[in-house]
Write a protein that holds these residues in place. Structure first.
Motif, PDB file in Angstrom:
ATOM      1  N   HIS A 112      33.039 -38.340 -20.829  1.00 22.30           N
ATOM      2  CA  HIS A 112      32.322 -39.559 -20.437  1.00 22.30           C
ATOM      3  C   HIS A 112      31.896 -39.554 -18.964  1.00 22.30           C
ATOM      4  CE1 HIS A 112      36.662 -40.569 -19.793  1.00 22.30           C
ATOM      5  NE2 HIS A 112      36.183 -40.993 -18.632  1.00 22.30           N
ATOM      6  N   GLY A 113      32.229 -38.491 -18.223  1.00 17.42           N
ATOM      7  CA  GLY A 113      31.805 -38.420 -16.828  1.00 17.42           C
ATOM      8  C   GLY A 113      32.923 -37.993 -15.894  1.00 17.42           C
ATOM      9  N   VAL A 114      32.660 -38.134 -14.606  1.00 20.56           N
ATOM     10  CA  VAL A 114      33.608 -37.716 -13.571  1.00 20.56           C
ATOM     11  C   VAL A 114      34.445 -38.915 -13.132  1.00 20.56           C
ATOM     12  CG1 VAL A 114      33.848 -36.842 -11.216  1.00 20.56           C
ATOM     13  CG2 VAL A 114      32.131 -35.857 -12.742  1.00 20.56           C
ATOM     14  N   SER A 115      35.758 -38.757 -13.160  1.00 17.31           N
ATOM     15  CA  SER A 115      36.685 -39.784 -12.680  1.00 17.31           C
ATOM     16  C   SER A 115      37.378 -39.291 -11.416  1.00 17.31           C
ATOM     17  CB  SER A 115      37.752 -40.100 -13.733  1.00 17.31           C
ATOM     18  OG  SER A 115      37.182 -40.732 -14.855  1.00 17.31           O
ATOM     19  N   VAL A 116      37.616 -40.190 -10.490  1.00 17.09           N
ATOM     20  CA  VAL A 116      38.424 -39.842  -9.327  1.00 17.09           C
ATOM     21  C   VAL A 116      39.575 -40.820  -9.189  1.00 17.09           C
ATOM     22  CG1 VAL A 116      36.562 -38.719  -8.059  1.00 17.09           C
ATOM     23  CG2 VAL A 116      36.993 -41.134  -7.676  1.00 17.09           C
ATOM     24  N   CYS A 117      40.699 -40.297  -8.799  1.00  9.01           N
ATOM     25  CA  CYS A 117      41.882 -41.106  -8.504  1.00  9.01           C
ATOM     26  C   CYS A 117      42.041 -41.086  -6.985  1.00  9.01           C
ATOM     27  CB  CYS A 117      43.102 -40.512  -9.196  1.00  9.01           C
ATOM     28  SG  CYS A 117      44.625 -41.427  -8.882  1.00  9.01           S
ATOM     29  N   ILE A 118      41.963 -42.255  -6.359  1.00  7.92           N
ATOM     30  CA  ILE A 118      41.984 -42.303  -4.895  1.00  7.92           C
ATOM     31  C   ILE A 118      43.249 -42.991  -4.375  1.00  7.92           C
ATOM     32  CG2 ILE A 118      39.461 -42.302  -4.782  1.00  7.92           C
ATOM     33  CD1 ILE A 118      39.677 -45.311  -3.952  1.00  7.92           C
ATOM     34  N   SER A 119      43.550 -42.707  -3.119  1.00  9.99           N
ATOM     35  CA  SER A 119      44.688 -43.320  -2.429  1.00  9.99           C
ATOM     36  C   SER A 119      44.252 -44.600  -1.727  1.00  9.99           C
ATOM     37  CB  SER A 119      45.281 -42.347  -1.406  1.00  9.99           C
ATOM     38  OG  SER A 119      45.854 -41.234  -2.048  1.00  9.99           O
ATOM     39  N   THR A 120      45.196 -45.524  -1.568  1.00 10.14           N
ATOM     40  CA  THR A 120      44.922 -46.785  -0.873  1.00 10.14           C
ATOM     41  C   THR A 120      45.800 -46.963   0.362  1.00 10.14           C
ATOM     42  OG1 THR A 120      46.478 -47.921  -2.351  1.00 10.14           O
ATOM     43  CG2 THR A 120      44.144 -47.995  -2.947  1.00 10.14           C
ATOM     44  N   GLN A 121      46.814 -46.096   0.500  1.00 10.24           N
ATOM     45  CA  GLN A 121      47.701 -46.128   1.663  1.00 10.24           C
ATOM     46  C   GLN A 121      48.091 -44.699   2.023  1.00 10.24           C
ATOM     47  OE1 GLN A 121      50.816 -48.702  -0.109  1.00 10.24           O
ATOM     48  NE2 GLN A 121      50.309 -50.247   1.422  1.00 10.24           N
ATOM     49  N   VAL A 122      48.526 -44.498   3.258  1.00  7.02           N
ATOM     50  CA  VAL A 122      49.157 -43.225   3.641  1.00  7.02           C
ATOM     51  C   VAL A 122      50.634 -43.399   3.334  1.00  7.02           C
ATOM     52  CG1 VAL A 122      49.605 -41.568   5.479  1.00  7.02           C
ATOM     53  CG2 VAL A 122      47.475 -42.900   5.508  1.00  7.02           C
ATOM     54  N   GLY A 123      51.096 -42.745   2.263  1.00  3.89           N
ATOM     55  CA  GLY A 123      52.470 -42.967   1.802  1.00  3.89           C
ATOM     56  C   GLY A 123      52.569 -44.261   1.019  1.00  3.89           C
TER      57      GLY A 123
END
Length: 341
Positions: free
Chosen positions: A100-111
């Motif tokens: 269905h396409g490209v997914s990215v999992c991103i961070s919201t904090q450092v640690g």
């Protein structure tokens, strides 16, 4: 005076800012489009006058992450990125390709400061929150690197998104912009370990996003053993907030459940979980636990995983087993960053 980060603004906010420094609002629209064409500095915005670029240089900055390291899976094409921030902190992002396409999992904090025992991200605690621009730039840099559009975003990397509520709220406003990334809310998932007060605030935004709850146990007693947040909020508190979210958005909730051998993977656990979730518009994502060097948790046997799933389905609870991706490149949250540190 603190500089304005142009990558942290919506298109309307960019126009308003430009207006506030005595320029025509259409210049703001130009700048916004340049950001999403990949411009990393004002010099690359060639249709702005030299005078305007000089003026902007006094007031603004543009957040820029750099790829510190990247690892490509030979199994499924997943790419794990380590990004270096401007203050030299390191965060992780993951790119996954699906039909269905490209997914990215991103961070919201450092640690992270949540302390969940099965997660590598939290072992060294929280360093700082990410700015909305640093969340956006993870997507931009991945798009540029793979030369493909990202269509789905999951806020499930390092950090607890709702512990950084205001910046995540701003990220959600920016990511949906038509002249920007233009990623629809139904293609965005926000994960939380259960910060109930912030869950209500998120629901009140009435955004048709996907909400994922890290539950990982069917009783408060077991949950407290592996998730410190359970000492502040009970499962019933969380389920009440979930019902409120469904009422406000009409969106199905996903419950993340890490299966740990001999701890929360029994038939009794499955039956109790089904009982707790009865009648709720939801789906359970079963996750055989990832190995972490600092913990002695093991994945259940495949037969036990399937039995757990069958019990949920028999009780009319939709359930799937998460497909493991990037296992050969330490694709699970926090593993690679911790190993690198």
């Amino acid at each position: 005076m603190e500089r304005i980060d142009l990558k942290s603004l919506t298109e309307d906010q960019t126009k308003e800012f430009i207006k506030s420094i005595g320029e025509k609002p259409f210049r703001g629209a130009q700048i916004f489009k340049w950001i999403y064409k990949g411009a990393q500095n004002l010099e690359q915005m060639t249709d702005l006058s030299k005078e305007l670029r000089g003026k902007l240089d006094d007031f603004t900055t543009i957040a820029n992450l750099s790829i510190y390291k990247k690892f490509s899976s030979k199994i499924d094409g997943t790419i794990k990125y380590l990004f270096s921030l401007e203050d030299k902190n390191i965060i992780e992002s993951v790119m996954m390709k699906y039909k269905h396409g490209v997914s990215v999992c991103i961070s919201t904090q450092v640690g992270c400061r949540m302390g969940c025992k099965f997660c590598a991200s939290t072992i060294d605690g929280l360093k700082r929150n990410l700015k909305s621009s640093e969340m956006i730039d993870q997507i931009l840099k991945i798009q540029s690197d793979i030369n493909q559009r990202v269509s789905n975003v999951v806020l499930m990397g390092s950090g607890e998104p709702l512990d950084n509520f205001e910046q995540v709220k701003q990220f959600l406003a920016i990511v949906n912009e038509k002249n920007g990334l233009n990623i629809g809310y139904r293609h965005i998932t926000v994960s939380t370990c259960g910060l109930v007060d912030k869950m209500y605030k998120l629901s009140d935004l009435k955004l048709p996003i996907n909400l994922a709850i890290s539950l990982h146990a069917a009783t408060d007693e077991k949950r407290k053993e592996i998730m410190p947040i359970a000492n502040a909020y009970s499962i019933e508190d969380i389920l009440k907030a979930c019902r409120y979210h469904i009422e406000k958005t009409n969106r199905r909730i996903t419950f993340e459940y890490s299966l740990i051998k001999g701890f929360n993977d029994s038939k009794e656990d499955a039956k109790l979980l089904a009982q707790k979730l009865k009648g709720l518009l939801c789906h359970v994502n079963l996750i055989p636990v990832n190995k972490i060097d600092e913990r002695d948790y093991k994945k259940p046997d495949i037969n036990d995983i399937e039995t757990f799933k069958k019990i949920l389905k028999k009780n009319n609870i939709e359930a799937t087993v998460r497909r493991s991706m990037g296992s050969d490149i330490q694709g699970a949250c926090g593993q690679l960053r911790r190993r690198n540190l």
